[in-house]
Design a protein around this motif. Sequence first.
Motif, mmCIF file in Angstrom:
data_model
loop_
_atom_site.group_PDB
_atom_site.id
_atom_site.type_symbol
_atom_site.label_atom_id
_atom_site.label_comp_id
_atom_site.label_asym_id
_atom_site.label_seq_id
_atom_site.Cartn_x
_atom_site.Cartn_y
_atom_site.Cartn_z
ATOM 1 N N ALA A 230 41.067 51.688 -10.325
ATOM 2 C CA ALA A 230 40.869 50.425 -9.485
ATOM 3 C C ALA A 230 39.388 50.515 -8.860
ATOM 4 C CB ALA A 230 41.911 50.578 -8.424
ATOM 5 N N SER A 231 38.842 51.813 -8.900
ATOM 6 C CA SER A 231 37.576 51.726 -8.045
ATOM 7 C C SER A 231 36.584 51.537 -9.217
ATOM 8 C CB SER A 231 37.296 53.162 -7.580
ATOM 9 O OG SER A 231 36.216 53.410 -6.912
ATOM 10 N N LYS A 232 36.841 51.952 -10.329
ATOM 11 C CA LYS A 232 35.756 51.357 -11.400
ATOM 12 C C LYS A 232 35.660 49.939 -11.638
ATOM 13 C CE LYS A 232 35.818 55.886 -14.169
ATOM 14 N NZ LYS A 232 36.147 56.179 -15.504
ATOM 15 N N LEU A 233 36.829 49.273 -11.449
ATOM 16 C CA LEU A 233 36.725 47.734 -11.854
ATOM 17 C C LEU A 233 36.177 47.187 -10.768
ATOM 18 C CD1 LEU A 233 40.386 47.541 -13.274
ATOM 19 C CD2 LEU A 233 38.415 47.622 -14.516
ATOM 20 N N LEU A 234 36.065 47.520 -9.691
ATOM 21 C CA LEU A 234 35.602 46.605 -8.502
ATOM 22 C C LEU A 234 34.364 46.954 -8.116
ATOM 23 C CD1 LEU A 234 39.017 47.311 -6.065
ATOM 24 C CD2 LEU A 234 38.145 45.106 -7.476
ATOM 25 N N ARG A 235 33.576 46.258 -7.368
ATOM 26 C CA ARG A 235 32.257 46.276 -6.741
ATOM 27 C C ARG A 235 32.464 46.334 -5.225
ATOM 28 N NH1 ARG A 235 28.061 42.035 -9.902
ATOM 29 N NH2 ARG A 235 28.157 43.107 -11.964
ATOM 30 N N ALA A 236 31.404 46.821 -4.506
ATOM 31 C CA ALA A 236 31.479 46.946 -3.115
ATOM 32 C C ALA A 236 32.025 45.483 -2.524
ATOM 33 C CB ALA A 236 30.246 47.310 -2.368
ATOM 34 N N GLY A 237 32.829 45.661 -1.509
ATOM 35 C CA GLY A 237 33.456 44.558 -0.956
ATOM 36 C C GLY A 237 34.581 43.826 -1.708
ATOM 37 N N ASP A 238 34.975 44.037 -3.031
ATOM 38 C CA ASP A 238 36.094 43.626 -3.475
ATOM 39 C C ASP A 238 37.232 44.579 -3.305
ATOM 40 O OD1 ASP A 238 34.367 41.596 -4.661
ATOM 41 O OD2 ASP A 238 34.182 42.828 -6.333
ATOM 42 N N ARG A 239 38.572 43.858 -3.597
ATOM 43 C CA ARG A 239 39.888 44.161 -3.135
ATOM 44 C C ARG A 239 40.821 44.965 -4.044
ATOM 45 N NH1 ARG A 239 40.524 42.571 2.525
ATOM 46 N NH2 ARG A 239 39.062 41.171 2.984
ATOM 47 N N PHE A 240 41.602 46.017 -3.612
ATOM 48 C CA PHE A 240 42.723 46.494 -4.340
ATOM 49 C C PHE A 240 43.953 46.177 -3.542
ATOM 50 C CE2 PHE A 240 44.380 50.870 -5.826
ATOM 51 C CZ PHE A 240 45.398 49.864 -6.788
ATOM 52 N N ALA A 241 44.801 45.558 -4.053
ATOM 53 C CA ALA A 241 46.063 45.575 -3.267
ATOM 54 C C ALA A 241 47.136 46.239 -4.029
ATOM 55 C CB ALA A 241 46.491 44.141 -3.010
ATOM 56 N N LEU A 242 48.108 46.981 -3.522
ATOM 57 C CA LEU A 242 49.223 47.642 -4.180
ATOM 58 C C LEU A 242 50.548 47.565 -3.464
ATOM 59 C CD1 LEU A 242 48.664 51.291 -4.209
ATOM 60 C CD2 LEU A 242 47.374 50.005 -3.256
ATOM 61 N N SER A 243 51.615 47.911 -3.961
ATOM 62 C CA SER A 243 52.839 48.411 -3.264
ATOM 63 C C SER A 243 52.843 49.939 -3.453
ATOM 64 C CB SER A 243 54.076 47.749 -3.788
ATOM 65 O OG SER A 243 54.179 48.111 -5.327
ATOM 66 N N TRP A 244 53.732 50.626 -2.617
ATOM 67 C CA TRP A 244 53.712 51.983 -2.497
ATOM 68 C C TRP A 244 54.859 52.503 -1.813
ATOM 69 C CZ3 TRP A 244 51.024 54.674 -5.987
ATOM 70 C CH2 TRP A 244 50.638 56.092 -5.833
ATOM 71 N N PRO A 245 55.544 53.710 -2.069
ATOM 72 C CA PRO A 245 56.555 54.104 -1.531
ATOM 73 C C PRO A 245 55.996 54.844 -0.126
ATOM 74 C CG PRO A 245 56.023 55.590 -3.193
ATOM 75 C CD PRO A 245 55.150 54.391 -3.288
ATOM 76 N N PRO A 246 56.557 54.507 1.079
ATOM 77 C CA PRO A 246 56.253 54.860 2.542
ATOM 78 C C PRO A 246 56.400 56.553 2.518
ATOM 79 C CG PRO A 246 57.616 52.894 2.572
ATOM 80 C CD PRO A 246 57.478 53.621 1.348
ATOM 81 N N GLY B 15 33.896 44.571 -12.876
ATOM 82 C CA GLY B 15 34.124 43.047 -13.551
ATOM 83 C C GLY B 15 35.042 42.270 -12.868
ATOM 84 N N PHE B 16 35.750 42.830 -11.644
ATOM 85 C CA PHE B 16 36.848 41.854 -11.084
ATOM 86 C C PHE B 16 36.685 41.842 -9.629
ATOM 87 C CE2 PHE B 16 38.210 43.773 -14.943
ATOM 88 C CZ PHE B 16 38.978 42.921 -15.616
ATOM 89 N N LYS B 17 37.030 40.672 -9.048
ATOM 90 C CA LYS B 17 37.052 40.694 -7.652
ATOM 91 C C LYS B 17 38.268 41.167 -6.943
ATOM 92 C CE LYS B 17 34.390 38.577 -5.867
ATOM 93 N NZ LYS B 17 32.993 39.325 -4.937
ATOM 94 N N LEU B 18 39.428 41.240 -7.519
ATOM 95 C CA LEU B 18 40.603 41.454 -7.115
ATOM 96 C C LEU B 18 41.556 42.370 -8.301
ATOM 97 C CD1 LEU B 18 43.088 41.465 -4.818
ATOM 98 C CD2 LEU B 18 43.867 39.225 -5.826
ATOM 99 N N VAL B 19 41.930 43.689 -7.696
ATOM 100 C CA VAL B 19 42.774 44.457 -8.527
ATOM 101 C C VAL B 19 44.048 44.433 -7.905
ATOM 102 C CG1 VAL B 19 43.095 46.695 -9.695
ATOM 103 C CG2 VAL B 19 40.958 45.570 -9.778
ATOM 104 N N ILE C 234 49.664 47.775 0.858
ATOM 105 C CA ILE C 234 48.247 48.318 0.925
ATOM 106 C C ILE C 234 47.257 47.469 0.720
ATOM 107 C CG2 ILE C 234 46.776 50.443 1.340
ATOM 108 C CD1 ILE C 234 49.392 51.764 0.511
ATOM 109 N N GLU C 235 46.040 47.037 1.264
ATOM 110 C CA GLU C 235 44.947 46.429 0.672
ATOM 111 C C GLU C 235 43.552 47.284 1.321
ATOM 112 O OE1 GLU C 235 44.310 41.979 -0.192
ATOM 113 O OE2 GLU C 235 43.522 42.427 1.585
ATOM 114 N N ALA C 236 42.966 47.650 -0.046
ATOM 115 C CA ALA C 236 41.947 48.348 0.208
ATOM 116 C C ALA C 236 40.810 47.599 0.038
ATOM 117 C CB ALA C 236 41.764 49.720 -0.616
ATOM 118 N N VAL C 237 39.709 47.700 0.437
ATOM 119 C CA VAL C 237 38.038 47.156 0.189
ATOM 120 C C VAL C 237 37.223 48.134 -0.165
ATOM 121 C CG1 VAL C 237 36.255 45.949 1.044
ATOM 122 C CG2 VAL C 237 38.523 45.401 1.786
#
Length: 247
Positions: free
Chosen positions: A156-172, A114-118, A208-211
């Motif tokens: 995050a994966s459940k909330l998105l459809r193919a081609g939509d994006r997940f952006a996050l901050s993360w410890p290196p 249901g979301f284009k961006l998480v 990081i941004e994932a599709v």
Amino acid sequence: MTIDGGQMHGEVTRDVLGRRAFWQPAKGYRFNIDSVLLADFATPAEGPVADLCAGCGIVGLLLAARGLPGPFLSVEIDDLAAECARRNWDETDLEAQVLHGDLTVDHQLLRPGGFKLVVCNPPYVQPGQGRVSPIRGRDAARIGLALEPEALWERASKLLRAGDRFALSWPPMRLVEALSGLMAHRLTPKRLRLVYGRTDYPAKIALIEAVKDGGVQLDVEPPLIVRGPDREYTQEVKTIYEELGLF
């Protein structure tokens, strides 16, 4: 000031940054520069936006400041932070909802696909503290995640459809874990940018941004340096704050 509504009771502050003001808990879950940089880093999307581990709602609010139309969903487990998020969104004219709950638990607002961006700036904890800024100094590193990464990738994966994006901050230092975990949940890392407190410091944040179901190419972007030799914000960081209305 105290918020007292139903079972929600606690000390809060209303902090003014530039042209903007935000309610947030006086202690514990307070936002920091991670949220600002994440809001700037995420690729804009036309459509629903979900902010997981939203705190006072800061990342969604800053994405709205960039012109994203939403609607927005802020998901926060801490009761006082969730109440602050409600108050912050109520002071806008934007379509937004706040889910006070655990992101690992299914809810009608957590619509599959249901979301284009998480987006997510995960909470980190130190003994006796809440969210901790990673840019305060060499020794102010984060200590631990306050949620299981597997739960974050799965939601995050459940909330998105193919081609939509997940952006996050993360410890290196946990970057390998993030890249492999994202891939295991059909979230292909496509953009990576490391943030350094100063040029002579180790990286403190990985953006990081994932599709979902994306291709295999990963673009590693130039490093972002927060402070110069004079310990002032670099021009790039100043520009980010200015464009978001925070200076």
